[in-house]
Design a protein around this motif. Structure first.
Motif, PDB file in Angstrom:
ATOM      1  N   ALA A 128      53.735  31.754  94.446  1.00 16.72           N
ATOM      2  CA  ALA A 128      55.116  31.926  93.880  1.00 16.72           C
ATOM      3  C   ALA A 128      56.339  31.442  94.545  1.00 16.72           C
ATOM      4  CB  ALA A 128      56.131  33.426  93.747  1.00 16.72           C
ATOM      5  N   ASP A 129      56.109  31.247  95.503  1.00 18.42           N
ATOM      6  CA  ASP A 129      57.169  31.198  96.621  1.00 18.42           C
ATOM      7  C   ASP A 129      57.448  29.569  96.614  1.00 18.42           C
ATOM      8  OD1 ASP A 129      59.294  31.577  98.778  1.00 18.42           O
ATOM      9  OD2 ASP A 129      57.905  30.256  99.896  1.00 18.42           O
ATOM     10  N   GLU A 130      56.427  29.535  96.940  1.00 18.83           N
ATOM     11  CA  GLU A 130      56.766  27.348  96.966  1.00 18.83           C
ATOM     12  C   GLU A 130      57.074  27.122  94.872  1.00 18.83           C
ATOM     13  OE1 GLU A 130      56.352  23.405  96.813  1.00 18.83           O
ATOM     14  OE2 GLU A 130      56.335  24.877  98.238  1.00 18.83           O
ATOM     15  N   GLN A 175      59.767  25.098  94.151  1.00 18.51           N
ATOM     16  CA  GLN A 175      60.257  23.842  93.715  1.00 18.51           C
ATOM     17  C   GLN A 175      61.782  24.114  92.431  1.00 18.51           C
ATOM     18  OE1 GLN A 175      58.992  20.956  94.346  1.00 18.51           O
ATOM     19  NE2 GLN A 175      58.569  21.686  95.712  1.00 18.51           N
ATOM     20  N   LEU A 176      61.276  25.336  91.831  1.00 17.07           N
ATOM     21  CA  LEU A 176      62.081  25.804  90.749  1.00 17.07           C
ATOM     22  C   LEU A 176      63.675  25.476  91.028  1.00 17.07           C
ATOM     23  CD1 LEU A 176      60.590  28.915  88.497  1.00 17.07           C
ATOM     24  CD2 LEU A 176      60.481  26.647  87.557  1.00 17.07           C
ATOM     25  N   VAL A 177      64.045  25.938  92.238  1.00  9.58           N
ATOM     26  CA  VAL A 177      66.355  25.442  92.607  1.00  9.58           C
ATOM     27  C   VAL A 177      65.594  23.936  92.651  1.00  9.58           C
ATOM     28  CG1 VAL A 177      66.851  26.092  94.742  1.00  9.58           C
ATOM     29  CG2 VAL A 177      65.631  27.354  93.787  1.00  9.58           C
ATOM     30  N   ARG A 178      64.676  23.692  93.428  1.00 10.31           N
ATOM     31  CA  ARG A 178      64.841  22.231  93.524  1.00 10.31           C
ATOM     32  C   ARG A 178      65.215  21.245  91.968  1.00 10.31           C
ATOM     33  NH1 ARG A 178      59.602  17.704  94.925  1.00 10.31           N
ATOM     34  NH2 ARG A 178      60.845  16.228  94.499  1.00 10.31           N
ATOM     35  N   LEU A 193      55.262  24.430  81.041  1.00  7.72           N
ATOM     36  CA  LEU A 193      56.167  24.848  80.408  1.00  7.72           C
ATOM     37  C   LEU A 193      57.020  26.443  79.852  1.00  7.72           C
ATOM     38  CD1 LEU A 193      58.322  21.724  81.275  1.00  7.72           C
ATOM     39  CD2 LEU A 193      58.780  23.739  83.183  1.00  7.72           C
ATOM     40  N   ASP A 194      55.829  25.431  78.190  1.00  8.50           N
ATOM     41  CA  ASP A 194      55.817  26.991  77.141  1.00  8.50           C
ATOM     42  C   ASP A 194      55.373  27.561  77.867  1.00  8.50           C
ATOM     43  OD1 ASP A 194      56.200  27.388  74.692  1.00  8.50           O
ATOM     44  OD2 ASP A 194      54.163  27.325  74.821  1.00  8.50           O
ATOM     45  N   ARG A 195      54.008  27.904  78.625  1.00 11.19           N
ATOM     46  CA  ARG A 195      54.344  29.013  79.299  1.00 11.19           C
ATOM     47  C   ARG A 195      54.487  30.414  80.897  1.00 11.19           C
ATOM     48  NH1 ARG A 195      47.811  27.994  81.907  1.00 11.19           N
ATOM     49  NH2 ARG A 195      48.396  30.235  82.756  1.00 11.19           N
ATOM     50  N   LEU A 196      55.433  29.311  80.692  1.00  7.87           N
ATOM     51  CA  LEU A 196      56.676  29.240  81.843  1.00  7.87           C
ATOM     52  C   LEU A 196      57.245  30.375  82.091  1.00  7.87           C
ATOM     53  CD1 LEU A 196      57.466  30.034  85.439  1.00  7.87           C
ATOM     54  CD2 LEU A 196      58.589  27.881  84.779  1.00  7.87           C
ATOM     55  N   ASN A 197      57.909  29.631  80.369  1.00  2.00           N
ATOM     56  CA  ASN A 197      59.166  29.760  79.901  1.00  2.00           C
ATOM     57  C   ASN A 197      59.162  31.406  78.869  1.00  2.00           C
ATOM     58  OD1 ASN A 197      61.218  28.299  80.731  1.00  2.00           O
ATOM     59  ND2 ASN A 197      60.613  26.543  79.027  1.00  2.00           N
ATOM     60  N   ILE A 220      58.973  34.525  81.251  1.00  2.00           N
ATOM     61  CA  ILE A 220      60.047  35.233  82.039  1.00  2.00           C
ATOM     62  C   ILE A 220      61.242  35.261  81.146  1.00  2.00           C
ATOM     63  CG2 ILE A 220      62.142  33.778  82.582  1.00  2.00           C
ATOM     64  CD1 ILE A 220      60.749  31.549  84.511  1.00  2.00           C
ATOM     65  N   GLU A 221      60.894  35.130  79.641  1.00  2.56           N
ATOM     66  CA  GLU A 221      61.326  35.507  78.688  1.00  2.56           C
ATOM     67  C   GLU A 221      60.558  37.314  78.858  1.00  2.56           C
ATOM     68  OE1 GLU A 221      62.537  32.134  75.521  1.00  2.56           O
ATOM     69  OE2 GLU A 221      60.216  33.057  75.806  1.00  2.56           O
ATOM     70  N   ARG A 222      59.448  37.504  79.041  1.00  2.04           N
ATOM     71  CA  ARG A 222      58.769  38.771  79.301  1.00  2.04           C
ATOM     72  C   ARG A 222      59.129  40.015  80.404  1.00  2.04           C
ATOM     73  NH1 ARG A 222      54.421  35.499  77.564  1.00  2.04           N
ATOM     74  NH2 ARG A 222      53.394  36.061  79.589  1.00  2.04           N
ATOM     75  N   HIS A 223      59.607  39.487  81.339  1.00  2.00           N
ATOM     76  CA  HIS A 223      59.313  39.615  82.384  1.00  2.00           C
ATOM     77  C   HIS A 223      61.534  39.202  83.165  1.00  2.00           C
ATOM     78  CE1 HIS A 223      55.881  40.471  83.147  1.00  2.00           C
ATOM     79  NE2 HIS A 223      55.209  39.541  82.700  1.00  2.00           N
TER      80      HIS A 223
END
Length: 174
Positions: free
Chosen positions: A18-20, A24-27, A147-151, A154-157
């Motif tokens: 999760a930290d990595e 990567q998301l900040v980057r 990316l679809d799964r990640l989005n 994120i929408e659920r949480h």
């Protein structure tokens, strides 16, 4: 769930991943912002780039009130009002009577708004195709699926307002 209890629910390896991902998301966000800043702050038609987010929402979600757009875009109503007025002046958006409340109006894209949106979408797609040109087709498909799964996750949480301060503090450390 309290932060300590939440943290205990995950293994050290899960938290490291999760930290990595956070790094990567900040980057990713920084690079997207840099790419956006390379494009003029105003488009060739003199409209602020930020105003195109309004056009995007109207095209994808249908006609909306200014207040609903402000909520969706996490912006002040005054900002949305100013930007939508520019879109109306340029003929990309029109005001329509709200069928549920004749005193209010809805913003809706015009045919010209749809054309400009599609033109910008085409430019974005050409840029992304260039970015991914050396990737195997399977990797491109996998990226879209992930990316679809990640989005969706994120929408659920989405963090609750009470969690927002601690999430911001943690994000500042990244």
């Amino acid at each position: 769930m309290a932060p300590a209890a939440q943290e205990a629910a995950f293994t050290a390896a899960e938290l490291d991943i999760a930290d990595e991902l956070g790094v990567q998301l900040v980057r990713f966000v920084r690079l997207i912002n840099k790419a956006k800043s390379q494009v003029a702050k105003q488009g060739p038609d003199g409209i602020e780039r930020a105003a195109y987010a309004i056009l995007f929402h109207l095209i994808h979600d249908g006609p909306q009130r200014t207040s609903k757009l402000a909520e969706a875009l996490h912006a002040e109503i005054s900002t949305i009002s100013r930007q939508s007025s520019a879109l109306v002046q340029h003929g990309l958006v029109e005001r329509q009577a709200d069928p549920e409340d004749g005193r209010a109006c809805l913003l809706a894209p015009t045919a010209e708004g749809l054309r400009v949106f599609e033109e910008n979408r085409k430019k974005r797609n050409l840029w992304l195709a260039e970015v991914l040109a050396e990737w195997p087709e399977e990797d491109r498909q996998t990226l879209n699926e992930l990316l679809d799964r990640l989005n969706s996750g994120i929408e659920r949480h989405i963090p609750h307002v009470a969690d927002h301060g601690s999430a911001q503090a943690k994000g500042a450390d990244a």
